[in-house]
Enzyme design. Structure first.
Site, PDB file in Angstrom:
ATOM      1  N   ASP A 131       0.886  -1.164   0.000  1.00 13.15           N
ATOM      2  CA  ASP A 131       0.000   0.000   0.000  1.00 13.15           C
ATOM      3  C   ASP A 131       0.927   1.218   0.000  1.00 13.15           C
ATOM      4  OD1 ASP A 131      -2.400   1.511   0.193  1.00 13.15           O
ATOM      5  OD2 ASP A 131      -2.057   1.757   2.330  1.00 13.15           O
ATOM      6  N   GLU A 148      -0.957  -1.280  -4.993  1.00 10.89           N
ATOM      7  CA  GLU A 148      -2.183  -0.549  -5.299  1.00 10.89           C
ATOM      8  C   GLU A 148      -1.929   0.455  -6.412  1.00 10.89           C
ATOM      9  OE1 GLU A 148      -5.170   0.891  -2.266  1.00 10.89           O
ATOM     10  OE2 GLU A 148      -4.336   2.805  -2.909  1.00 10.89           O
ATOM     11  N   ASP A 171      -3.038   1.021   6.765  1.00 17.26           N
ATOM     12  CA  ASP A 171      -2.093   0.776   5.670  1.00 17.26           C
ATOM     13  C   ASP A 171      -1.638  -0.685   5.662  1.00 17.26           C
ATOM     14  OD1 ASP A 171      -1.374   3.871   5.032  1.00 17.26           O
ATOM     15  OD2 ASP A 171      -1.474   3.495   7.188  1.00 17.26           O
TER      16      ASP A 171
END
Length: 199
Positions: A7, A68, A141
């Site tokens: 992330d 991501e 996160d």
């Protein structure tokens, strides 16, 4: 199959590793967050992220890195830092020949919760359940990184199989002959198992 989920972020970079010998039962290997001080310069912060990420690659030796996909937001300074961290981790993985997969936030939410508009609490709750954890991973996160890894484990090797021209998975990158995109023996076995399960 072992997947390292990322992330991306300049202040907090979530990292989560999951593995499984069958798609339906991923298990936690490691989870954490790399933090950098906001008052440090961008180059120093990226250097710290690079050092930490290299350490994770050395220690956990993932078959795939799932990151991501960065989307533009209203806060330009945030998106720039996120994009820098994303590109850095992509490059570090590619340098070692580790395939990199990108997944959108809505794709990840849909994979782990069944709904592409789920909120962070729902994602965290489902990650905790899927991995059979005693406590939710914190901060968000970390949970997001695990969700990315789970998403790739479930969808990565077969995503878009009916539309070869639009595939983003490691099989497509291998077929396209891009550098560093060859499947490892573990990925070959994983893809074969997924194809067998679907037939």
């Amino acid at each position: 199959m072992r997947v390292l989920g990322v992330d991306p972020g300049l202040t907090r970079l979530g990292l989560g590793v999951v593995e499984s010998d069958r798609p339906s039962r991923p298990r936690l290997v490691a989870v954490g967050v790399v933090r950098t001080p906001a008052d440090d310069s961008a180059d120093v912060r990226l250097g710290a992220i690079a050092e930490a990420f290299d350490g994770w690659l050395d220690e956990h030796r993932p078959d795939v890195v799932a990151i991501e996909r960065v989307f533009a937001r209203s806060d330009v300074s945030t998106i720039i830092g996120t994009a820098q961290a994303s590109g850095l981790t992509m490059g570090l993985a590619a340098r070692r020949g580790i395939p990199v997969a990108m997944h959108t936030p809505s794709e990840v939410k849909a994979a782990v919760t069944g709904h592409g508009r789920a909120d962070k609490k729902q994602v965290t709750r489902m990650v905790t359940s899927i991995l059979r954890l005693d406590a939710p991973p914190r901060p968000a996160d970390a949970a997001d990184a695990l969700a990315l890894a789970i998403t790739h484990m479930w969808r990565g090797a077969t995503a878009g199989a009916s539309t070869p021209g639009k595939r983003k998975d490691v099989l497509a990158r291998r077929a396209a002959g891009r550098q560093g995109s060859g499947l490892t023996p573990a990925q070959e076995q994983w893809a074969a198992a997924l194809r067998a399960a679907d037939s």
